[in-house]
Structures are given as structure tokens and as C-alpha cells.
Enzyme design. Structure first.
Site: not given
Length: 804
Positions: A108, A395
Site C-alpha cells: 500500500e 426443450s
């Protein structure tokens, strides 16, 4: 002498100019120092104690609302959720391991121990990188700057905020030691999953105190604050692993660890060490839990966790709480009924999901992600997202194949064969998909084939238009990445996972005349002052020609009126849709739409085990019917299906194309003629274009009563012989089936030939299955049989399962 005088005069002028310049610089420095000092004095007065920062600003609660529209008054809203912060346990620096501190500093702010709150060198470096890169590529905020920003300032990107941040950082450095600043930072920073501070993060992610963390665990946590959602090890373990490697490399570069330690840290397992993913804290849900949590996740992904949890927003969603209650009620009734009947599993394993979308706006109106107490069924089956995305649609995927065919020159009246087909796969294997019944043969129009859900017509359609074209159209209509759809022949039978919400959004394109409305979860967001900060109006994109959508709607209406979807009929309501059932009855679907609403219903077992006698028509269509009936009563019916001329065919029927392209035909080996379903020994043969294809076999025929004439398999009339040759089972004396082990051919008089099939031999069946209930529609049963028929013949295809 004159030259010396001129030099003296020039020197005097230069001296005067330097004197003026010094005065100007002194004045500028004075103004700057006074301004700086004034700013520092103002900021120092904000501090209330010698040993702590100012009190945190309040974290405001964000509220999430539903939206109920009314024909005679303005929309009303109901609170369905609240989110807030914070989950934090303060830990002194002495209880935080050194490598956790070092990992944080390395990744950082590597110059943390050297600067005095800001790092001009890093700021210049970041500015240069951003200028060269043409955008914001790097930041230069120190740990101290991040601390004061999180505690006191906002995250808006303005020069004013940056100036305050710099002044505050310098003041914090003056008042506190580096150790105190690092301790405050490690207790303040957010690590994701409601974990604020290293104490809570260590407990939530690894079930440990900070001083029990290993180097690998510490470096993983140190990498999370940059983007907690993006690097979440629960949701994105590979991203978290790559981020940890960056942290370890930074520690090694700064000299905090050696190469051996770095190797050990990067090799530590992540998933096996993680605790179970925690329930989100700081969340109160009052209705539609699956929808509300999905909205919260999407908000956090888009705007950031801190902003969403702290800003006091008012999020107005598209959900209608009235429709949500109806959907939950109707789905629970059916799922509980099926559990009681033993058709699906009990103990919350047998499940269902429903998603309803506004056809015109794409707004999600209702979402039920499961049936049961939310604490036990948190998985959102209506829209789970990666990695599963949903379940196989069977389907109910066929309309996307049909739509591609209409876009490719076919029409609802185009004819395709339902006769057996053999497809050679890339693996070298042969796939022989089948219909649910041997009676499904011969030529079908696309309208009739979709209504009866004929598998082999769907397979042939995909072969004709091309699997990649189907993938492209389906992905565009569904608004999903094409990589989600497996480019294999079995795609025609619905083998790629989809969610009910995706299906509902996809079918909207048929009801809207070919327009795809971008899926919306909220319509606007206001700040705590009531000012609109995010406006999200409907966005429409054309994905199908209007005539294609008109023809698709017409064909899907036939599914309801005379096909497999008759159980979905609602008197007085225009409707269309499609059933779906997957291999072995693992999934049942009904996706249907009215001119205003499109709703998808799924029912299945969470463990993906087969259900008993399942069908989309019997399991799901009744849920849809009752939901739509009540929903129309609440909202009314305001729209109508697009009207106009549908698709006109520009391509010949399949049979005519096959004459030009050649085709594979199944031949009876005993007669050399085209095989019928009564031929026991067959072989597949490729006939070149123009090559004469033989007629159907005349030796092996169906037993019939004596008559003067009969219809041949090709549709013409032929004289009926006095005797027929049939294949019988030697054990039962009846007509042989494919499961009879010993058969023989006999020639018998036509009027005395056996007419019933052998019942002694057949595929394994579940003898515990109860008898079919008379309330089920015959088409629902046939849909289940189609799945069984296809599952017997589907070969092994990568990532596929045979479907109907």
C-alpha cells in the site's frame, strides 16, 4: 572608460531586477505559508483530543424499495431491505504480526516509514504514469492519506478533497507516531464480506486471531483492501491468489522476506483454509430476499461497498411486492404438493424458482429463488450467476433454434423430417438422437414440430443453419456471452445452463416484436436529500426482425392451444410459451409470456437427481397459469402482441435441400431398401447429391388388419399383400421390441398377425413409481418420454447431456 561604465550600468540593472524578484518571491512565499498555516490551524481545531482523530462521520443506512404501479394513482413504494455498517473489532498493534504490518506497508505504501504524510516523489511518479498512459493508472495516496480519507473525507475525486486530504495527512503525522497511524489504518480498512479491520477479517476469513495468521494468510488479507469484492477469495479465488503473489513480491522487493519464505507463502492453499462464506451482516431484508441480496451485490460491484453501505441512498427497484407475494405463494403450493407426492425430494432438496420480467422495460417484477426458509435456501436458483449459471433448459431452448431458422430463410410452414438421423461427432463417435415416440416420423412443419416438441426437427434445424449461428443468435437474444453455449449438436436439445431470469428476459424478445430490453433491477437511486443521482431508464436493442418475432409468437401460441403447453391456458389472456424437460426428468421448465409479462418457472432437485414422472407441462405450467391469472388481476392487461405479416420462406424445405446436398440414410441390410422402424438390422449410408435413394423397406412392415390398400411410409398408396413378415419375440410370441433377446421373423396372414408388443422385456424401470395420475395431460407424459428416448441414444459428448 566608456566600456567600463556600460558594464557598471548593466550590473546595477540586474541587481535591481533580482531585488524586485526577491520581493515578489518573498510575498508569494508569505501568502503560501500563511494559507498553509491557516489551513493547518483550522484543521487542528477539528481535533477533540490529544490522542485520537475526530469522531467518525455517521454511516447512513441505505434503504431498498419495491415499486408498485397503479392505473389511477402514482406509484407507491415498500421498504424491502436496509444495509448499513460496520463489523469491527479493535486490535492493538502488538497483537498484529509483524509480517501483516510489513505486507500492508509493502503493497500500500512502501515509503510509509520515510515520508511525513505525503510522498511527493510517488505523486510525481504516479502523475507521469497517468499522463503517459492516458488515464488514471496509478495512485499515490499514502497509508496516512487513506486513513484520513476513510475516517473524515469522502471518496469524490476533486482538487478540494485532495488538498484537504494532504493537509490532514500532514497533521495526523504531526500528532501521531507511525506505529499509531498503522494501528488505526489496520483497524479501519475494509477487507470485504463485512469485515472491517484486521481483527474481524482474520476471524471471518480464517477463523483466527490476527496473531495466529500465517504468512500466506496475512499476505492474502493485505491484498484485499485495494478491491475487496473483486479479489474476494470466496467468490474469485484465482484473482485472490494472483493478488497475494503481488503482495509477496512487494515484500520480497522491500527486503521483508527472503525467497524461501516467499515460495512458502505463495504455495499455501487458499480455499481449504477459508471459513464458510459468512452471511452478510448489516443487512435487514423484509421481502424478496433472493432479489434484495442480488440487488445489494450488484450495487456493491458497480459503486463500491463503502459507498453503498454508508451513503444513505434510496434505491427504487423494479420489483412489485404484490407480484412477488403471488409468485412465492403459487410456487410454494406446487413445490410442496410435489414434495408430498414424492415426485421431487423432500427436506428442501426438491426446489423451484420463478422470475418475471416486464416485456416493455426489462424490469424484474418478481423473483423467487427457492422454496423454504431463506436461512436454509440462500442459493438463488432464479439467477445464480457463475460458475453454474442455472440448469439445463431442455426443450425450452428450442425457440432460440427456431428463431435462428426464421432469420435464416425458413418459415413456420417450412417442412423438416422427423425421421432418424445419424450425426458424426468430432470425437469420431456417432450420435443417434431420437424422438419420444416412433410415431413421430415423416415431415413436420416448423409450427407443428415446435408445438409437439419434436427433437429430430430441432437437431436438423441446427444442422441446417449451423451451430455457430444458433449460438450467436441465442446469446444475443439472451444477452449472455456466447462462450456460455456449448457449440455441439446436442445444443439443439438444450444442454447449456441458463437461469429462469435469463430465460424470461430472452422470451421477452418474442413478445416485444424483436426488441431486447436491458434487464433492470432498479429504476433510480436518490441520495439522502432526495436528489436523483442515478437514473436507469429502459434501454432497447433490436435483436430479431419484427416478422421473426411475430412468427415466433404465433408458433409459441400454438404450443399453448394444441401442443405440450395446454396446462398453461388462462381464459381471456393472450399467451404463448414453451415447455422443457431435461434428461431423466432432472429439470422441468415452462417459459411463457403475455403481451406485458414474461415469466419462467423451473422445478427440480438441488442434487440434480431425476424427478418422478416430471414434465414442464404438469410441473411448471400450472404455476405460471395461476401466477399470470392473479398478476393480470393486479396489473390489468394493457398491451397486445405485435401484429403483421410473419416470415415468408426464402429457402426450400429440408427435403429439397437434401437432394442438392446429399444425405445419410438408414438402410435395411436384408433388403437394401430404406429402413423403417420395423427393420431390426440396419446400417447408415451416405448418398451423394443426385444419387437415387431407395424406397422404404417392403419386407418388414407393421402388422395390419386385412384391407385392400394402405398408406406406405412415404405417404403414397400401395396394395396390401395377403401375408406380412413380422419380427416376434420367441419368449412372448408378440411383436419384438429392441429389448427382446431372442427374435425371429415369420410370415403370417395379414389378418392374423400379432398386434401387441412384447411386455416381458424392456428398459429398467422404477417399480416403486406410482401410477400416472389422470389429471396429467397426455402431452406432458409424451414430453417425459421424449427425454427417456433421447437419453438411451445420446453418446458421450464433452460437457453435454442428452436432452429433450
Amino acid at each position: 572608460m566608456g566600456r567600463r561604465a556600460r558594464r557598471t550600468t548593466a550590473s546595477a540593472r540586474i541587481a535591481r531586477w533580482f531585488k524586485y524578484l526577491n520581493v515578489v518571491l518573498l510575498l508569494m512565499a508569505t501568502v503560501f505559508i500563511c494559507g498553509w498555516a491557516g489551513g493547518l490551524v483550522g484543521l487542528r481545531q477539528a481535533f477533540r483530543g490529544q490522542h485520537r482523530l475526530v469522531d467518525y462521520r455517521p454511516r447512513l443506512t441505505t434503504k431498498i424499495y419495491s415499486t408498485e404501479t397503479h392505473p389511477d394513482k402514482p406509484a407507491t413504494h415498500t421498504v424491502i431491505g436496509e444495509i448499513y455498517k460496520e463489523n469491527r473489532a479493535l486490535v492493538p498493534l502488538r497483537e498484529i504480526p509483524g509480517y501483516m504490518q510489513q505486507a500492508t506497508v509493502a503493497v500500500e505504501d512502501h515509503r510509509f516509514w520515510l515520508h511525513r504524510g505525503i510522498s511527493p516523489r510517488d505523486m510525481l511518479r504516479a502523475a507521469w504514469v497517468n499522463v503517459v498512459g492516458g488515464g488514471v493508472r496509478q495512485g499515490a495516496s499514502t497509508i496516512t492519506q487513506q486513513l484520513v480519507r476513510n475516517i473524515w473525507l469522502t471518496h469524490e475525486r476533486t482538487w478540494d478533497r485532495k488538498f484537504k486530504e494532504i493537509l490532514l495527512a500532514i497533521e495526523v503525522e504531526r500528532r501521531f507516531s507511525k506505529q499509531e497511524i498503522l494501528e488505526m489504518y489496520l483497524n479501519e480498512v475494509y477487507y470485504g464480506h463485512s469485515a472491517y479491520g484486521i481483527g474481524t477479517a482474520a476471524a471471518i476469513f480464517f477463523g483466527k486471531r490476527p496473531d495466529e495468521l500465517t504468512l500466506g494468510e496475512a499476505t492474502l488479507l493485505a491484498g484485499l483492501p485495494k478491491a475487496p469484492t473483486y479479489y474476494s477469495p470466496f467468490n474469485h479465488p484465482q484473482r485472490a491468489k494472483r493478488r497475494r503473489q503481488e503482495v509477496v513480491a512487494a515484500m520480497q522487493r522491500e527486503g521483508y522476506i527472503q525467497a524461501g519464505q516467499a515460495k512458502i507463502a505463495t504455495q499455501e492453499q487458499i480455499q481449504s483454509r477459508l471459513q464458510p462464506e459468512p452471511k452478510a451482516t448489516g443487512i435487514a431484508v423484509f421481502g424478496a430476499p433472493h432479489f434484495t441480496h442480488l440487488v445489494i451485490r450488484l450495487l456493491c460491484d458497480q459503486y463500491g461497498v463503502d459507498t453503498v453501505y454508508e451513503s444513505g441512498w434510496r434505491v427504487y427497484t423494479t420489483l412489485d411486492i404484490r407480484l412477488q407475494k403471488i409468485a412465492k405463494d403459487e410456487l410454494e403450493k406446487k413445490v410442496n404438493e410435489l414434495r408430498d407426492q414424492g415426485r421431487i425430494k423432500g427436506n428442501l432438496v426438491g426446489q423451484g424458482a420463478l422470475a418475471c420480467v416486464d416485456v416493455h422495460t426489462g424490469g424484474v417484477l418478481a423473483m423467487v429463488g427457492g422454496v423454504g426458509p431463506y436461512e436454509r435456501i440462500q442459493y438463488n436458483r432464479a439467477h445464480p450467476g457463475p460458475p453454474r449459471y442455472g440448469r439445463q433448459p431442455g426443450s425450452s431452448f428450442k425457440p432460440y433454434v427456431w428463431a435462428t431458422a426464421l432469420e435464416s430463410g425458413y418459415s413456420p410452414n417450412s417442412k423438416f423430417s422427423a425421421d432418424p438421423i445419424v450425426i458424426r461427432l468430432d470425437t469420431g463417435e456417432y450420435w443417434r438422437p431420437k424422438n419420444y415416440s416412433a410415431s413421430q416420423e415423416g415431415a413436420y412443419t416448423l409450427r407443428r414440430a415446435l408445438a409437439q416438441s419434436v427433437n429430430l426437427v430441432s437437431v436438423r434445424l441446427l444442422q441446417k443453419v449451423g451451430v455457430n449461428k444458433v449460438v450467436n443468435y441465442a446469446a444475443r437474444v439472451l444477452n449472455i456471452p456466447r462462450e456460455r453455449l456449448d457449440p455441439y449438436p446436442a445444443l439443439a436439445l438444450g444442454v447449456s445452463n441458463l437461469s429462469p431470469l435469463e430465460q424470461a428476459s430472452g422470451y421477452c424478445c418474442f413478445a416485444s416484436g424483436g426488441l431486447r430490453a436491458k434487464r433492470r433491477f432498479w429504476s433510480r437511486i436518490e441520495n439522502y436529500l432526495g436528489e436523483v443521482i442515478v437514473d436507469n431508464p429502459p434501454r432497447l436493442t433490436r435483436v430479431l426482425r419484427p416478422e421473426t418475432a411475430i412468427s415466433m409468437t404465433s408458433m409459441l401460441r400454438t404450443v399453448v392451444t394444441s401442443g405440450t403447453g395446454r396446462q398453461a391456458q388462462v381464459p381471456g389472456v393472450e399467451e404463448a410459451g414453451k415447455t422443457g424437460t431435461t434428461q431423466d426428468g432432472r429439470d422441468a421448465w415452462w417459459v411463457g409470456f403475455t403481451p406485458d409479462l414474461c415469466t419462467a418457472v423451473w422445478i427440480g432437485n438441488d442434487d440434480n437427481k431425476p424427478m418422478r414422472r416430471s414434465s414442464g407441462g404438469y410441473f411448471c405450467a400450472p404455476v405460471w397459469r395461476e401466477f399470470v391469472k392473479r398478476a393480470v388481476g393486479v396489473l390489468g392487461s394493457q398491451g397486445q402482441f405485435p401484429e403483421g405479416r410473419g416470415v415468408v420462406a426464402t429457402r426450400p424445405d429440408e427435403a429439397e435441400e437434401e437432394e442438392e446436398e446429399g444425405m445419410v440414410v438408414t438402410i435395411c441390410t436384408q433388403t437394401g431398401q430404406r429402413a423403417t422402424k420395423y427393420c431390426s438390422q440396419t446400417v447408415d449410408k451416405l448418398f451423394a447429391p443426385g444419387e437415387q435413394i431407395p424406397g422404404y423397406c417392403t419386407k418388414h412392415r407393421a402388422p395390419r388388419a386385412a384391407s385392400t390398400s394402405s398408406t406406405s411410409p412415404e405417404g403414397g398408396q400401395s396394395h396390401e399383400p395377403r401375408t406380412v413378415t413380422v419380427t416376434i419375440c420367441q419368449d412372448s410370441g408378440k411383436l419384438a421390441t429392441p429389448f427382446c433377446p431372442r427374435t425371429s421373423e415369420i410370415e403370417v396372414p395379414a389378418d392374423s398377425a400379432p398386434t401387441s408388443k412384447c411386455t416381458l422385456h424392456g428398459p429398467p424401470t422404477d417399480t416403486s413409481t406410482p401410477a400416472p395420475q389422470p389429471s396429467e395431460d397426455a402431452d406432458d407424459k409424451s414430453e417425459q418420454e421424449a427425454v427417456a428416448a433421447n437419453s438411451e441414444t445420446q453418446p458421450t459428448v464433452p460437457t453435454e447431456e442428452g436432452q429433450r
